[in-house]
Design a protein around this motif. Structure first.
Motif, short mmCIF file in Angstrom:
data_model
loop_
_atom_site.label_atom_id
_atom_site.label_comp_id
_atom_site.label_asym_id
_atom_site.label_seq_id
_atom_site.Cartn_x
_atom_site.Cartn_y
_atom_site.Cartn_z
N ASP A 25 -22.36 27.78 -21.79
CA ASP A 25 -22.94 27.36 -23.06
C ASP A 25 -23.15 28.56 -23.97
OD1 ASP A 25 -23.37 24.50 -22.91
OD2 ASP A 25 -24.85 24.91 -21.36
N PHE A 26 -22.90 28.36 -25.26
CA PHE A 26 -23.29 29.35 -26.24
C PHE A 26 -24.80 29.23 -26.43
CE2 PHE A 26 -18.80 28.97 -27.01
CZ PHE A 26 -18.42 30.28 -27.30
N ALA A 27 -25.45 30.39 -26.50
CA ALA A 27 -26.91 30.37 -26.50
C ALA A 27 -27.46 31.63 -27.14
CB ALA A 27 -27.43 30.26 -25.06
N GLU A 28 -28.74 31.56 -27.47
CA GLU A 28 -29.52 32.74 -27.80
C GLU A 28 -30.28 33.13 -26.54
OE1 GLU A 28 -31.88 31.24 -30.99
OE2 GLU A 28 -30.41 31.78 -32.54
N VAL A 29 -30.01 34.32 -26.02
CA VAL A 29 -30.64 34.75 -24.78
C VAL A 29 -31.70 35.80 -25.11
CG1 VAL A 29 -28.58 34.25 -23.43
CG2 VAL A 29 -28.92 36.56 -24.33
N HIS A 30 -32.74 35.84 -24.30
CA HIS A 30 -33.89 36.70 -24.59
C HIS A 30 -34.15 37.63 -23.42
CE1 HIS A 30 -37.52 37.80 -26.83
NE2 HIS A 30 -38.14 37.86 -25.65
N THR A 31 -34.45 38.90 -23.75
CA THR A 31 -34.77 39.88 -22.72
C THR A 31 -36.28 40.07 -22.65
OG1 THR A 31 -34.60 41.70 -24.32
CG2 THR A 31 -32.61 41.15 -23.05
N ALA A 32 -36.76 40.36 -21.44
CA ALA A 32 -38.15 40.78 -21.27
C ALA A 32 -38.20 42.30 -21.16
CB ALA A 32 -38.77 40.13 -20.03
N LYS A 36 -32.50 42.96 -18.97
CA LYS A 36 -32.90 41.84 -18.13
C LYS A 36 -33.04 40.59 -19.00
CE LYS A 36 -33.60 44.00 -14.12
NZ LYS A 36 -32.93 43.63 -12.85
N VAL A 37 -32.10 39.65 -18.88
CA VAL A 37 -32.17 38.39 -19.60
C VAL A 37 -33.00 37.41 -18.78
CG1 VAL A 37 -30.85 36.40 -20.43
CG2 VAL A 37 -30.00 38.72 -20.83
N VAL A 38 -34.06 36.88 -19.39
CA VAL A 38 -34.99 36.03 -18.64
C VAL A 38 -34.95 34.56 -19.06
CG1 VAL A 38 -36.56 37.91 -18.05
CG2 VAL A 38 -36.87 36.66 -20.21
N ASN A 39 -34.55 34.28 -20.29
CA ASN A 39 -34.47 32.89 -20.71
C ASN A 39 -33.44 32.73 -21.82
OD1 ASN A 39 -35.90 33.31 -23.33
ND2 ASN A 39 -37.67 33.67 -22.00
N ALA A 40 -33.12 31.49 -22.13
CA ALA A 40 -32.08 31.21 -23.12
C ALA A 40 -32.37 29.88 -23.80
CB ALA A 40 -30.71 31.19 -22.46
N ARG A 41 -31.87 29.77 -25.01
CA ARG A 41 -31.92 28.51 -25.76
C ARG A 41 -30.49 28.18 -26.15
NH1 ARG A 41 -35.37 24.13 -26.62
NH2 ARG A 41 -35.02 23.25 -28.70
N THR A 42 -29.93 27.11 -25.57
CA THR A 42 -28.53 26.78 -25.82
C THR A 42 -28.36 26.12 -27.18
OG1 THR A 42 -28.53 24.53 -24.92
CG2 THR A 42 -28.33 26.36 -23.34
N GLU A 44 -27.09 23.40 -27.65
CA GLU A 44 -27.38 21.98 -27.47
C GLU A 44 -28.88 21.70 -27.49
OE1 GLU A 44 -25.18 19.68 -27.38
OE2 GLU A 44 -23.31 20.80 -27.06
N GLY A 45 -29.70 22.77 -27.51
CA GLY A 45 -31.14 22.59 -27.58
C GLY A 45 -31.88 22.68 -26.27
N ASP A 46 -31.18 23.04 -25.18
CA ASP A 46 -31.83 23.18 -23.87
C ASP A 46 -32.48 24.54 -23.73
OD1 ASP A 46 -31.01 20.65 -23.06
OD2 ASP A 46 -29.12 21.40 -22.24
N THR A 47 -33.69 24.56 -23.17
CA THR A 47 -34.37 25.79 -22.84
C THR A 47 -34.15 26.10 -21.36
OG1 THR A 47 -36.06 25.47 -24.53
CG2 THR A 47 -36.59 26.99 -22.75
N LEU A 48 -33.68 27.30 -21.05
CA LEU A 48 -33.36 27.69 -19.69
C LEU A 48 -34.18 28.90 -19.28
CD1 LEU A 48 -29.45 27.55 -20.00
CD2 LEU A 48 -30.97 25.68 -19.33
N VAL A 49 -34.65 28.90 -18.06
CA VAL A 49 -35.31 30.07 -17.48
C VAL A 49 -34.40 30.60 -16.38
CG1 VAL A 49 -37.30 30.92 -16.19
CG2 VAL A 49 -37.62 29.22 -18.01
N ILE A 116 -18.97 24.63 -36.02
CA ILE A 116 -20.39 24.85 -36.30
C ILE A 116 -21.18 24.42 -35.07
CG2 ILE A 116 -22.35 24.05 -37.67
CD1 ILE A 116 -20.64 24.12 -40.11
N SER A 117 -22.15 25.22 -34.69
CA SER A 117 -22.97 24.92 -33.52
C SER A 117 -23.66 23.56 -33.67
CB SER A 117 -24.04 26.00 -33.33
OG SER A 117 -23.44 27.27 -33.15
N PRO A 118 -23.86 22.85 -32.56
CA PRO A 118 -24.55 21.55 -32.63
C PRO A 118 -25.92 21.62 -33.28
CG PRO A 118 -23.51 21.83 -30.49
CD PRO A 118 -23.37 23.14 -31.20
N ASN A 119 -26.59 22.77 -33.16
CA ASN A 119 -27.91 22.91 -33.79
C ASN A 119 -27.82 23.33 -35.26
OD1 ASN A 119 -27.18 25.60 -33.57
ND2 ASN A 119 -28.68 26.08 -31.98
N GLY A 120 -26.59 23.53 -35.76
CA GLY A 120 -26.40 23.87 -37.16
C GLY A 120 -26.74 25.30 -37.54
#
Length: 213
Positions: A25-32, A36-42, A44-49, A116-120
């Protein structure tokens, strides 16, 4: 040389194991912490840990958000925690106004897809660039997104986007896939995007309407 940075989990196992059913999935990933990537927001709108955190050498700034193509697997019944396998960095190209037309380079490449991404939030491009090893230390390709805006007689704003690509003397021995994302935050719902990309088969034009976000 232009290249896509990627990180990979070191404990990949072949066969019918936890990585047998990967998602991408294409996503915005976040580092702590650094790398170190700890979570992501795809998109499609899913939040991943990500558990455990995924080591990413290119994600060098702590507490920061990056754009990436994330590969991961999820245990049945677990809607939140996932096991990260790899993440390829996606280049974020801000649409900048053209100030000097004489400096705009449109060296050819191969366009694979545009959407265009599903979240626009993003206009995404999947492309192949020609690359190879050069003897020159300063031989690297450059990509950017240029724009200028016009208004139709009906009052519709049309943003003319052009992909800037400077081959810069890098040899064209083989093809390398890259992805780019251009944020749509500067544009309003209903604006028209006209993007032009120079390919080895000639200029290609795509049209998109900016969706509601």
């Amino acid at each position: 040389m232009l290249w896509m940075a990627a990180c990979t989990s070191e404990d990949y196992e072949t066969g019918n194991g936890e990585y047998s059913f990967l998602r991408a999935d294409f996503a915005e990933v976040h580092t702590a912490d650094e790398k170190k990537v700890v979570n992501a927001r795809t998109d499609e709108g899913d939040t991943l840990v990500l558990q455990p955190p995924l080591d990413c050498s290119w994600a060098t700034v702590p507490d920061s958000t990056y754009r990436a193509l994330l590969y991961y697997s999820r245990e049945p019944g677990n809607k939140l925690e996932v096991k990260g396998f790899s993440a390829a960095q996606v280049l974020v190209l801000q649409a900048k106004e053209v100030k000097d037309e004489t400096k705009v380079r449109t060296d050819p490449l191969t366009l694979e897809s545009a959407w265009i991404s599903p979240n626009g939030k993003y206009l995404n491009l999947g492309m192949f660039v020609k690359t190879g090893v050069s003897d020159a230390k300063d031989a690297y390709q450059t990509l950017a997104m240029m724009r200028d805006t016009t208004i139709t007689s009906e009052g519709v704003r049309v943003h003319h986007l052009r992909l800037f690509h400077n081959q810069n003397g890098v040899p064209e021995y083989y093809s390398s896939r890259i992805y780019t994302s251009t944020p749509l935050a500067p544009f309003d719902k209903g604006d028209l995007l006209r993007i032009e990309i120079n390919t080895y088969d000639g200029p290609v034009v795509r049209f998109f309407e900016v969706p509601e976000r």
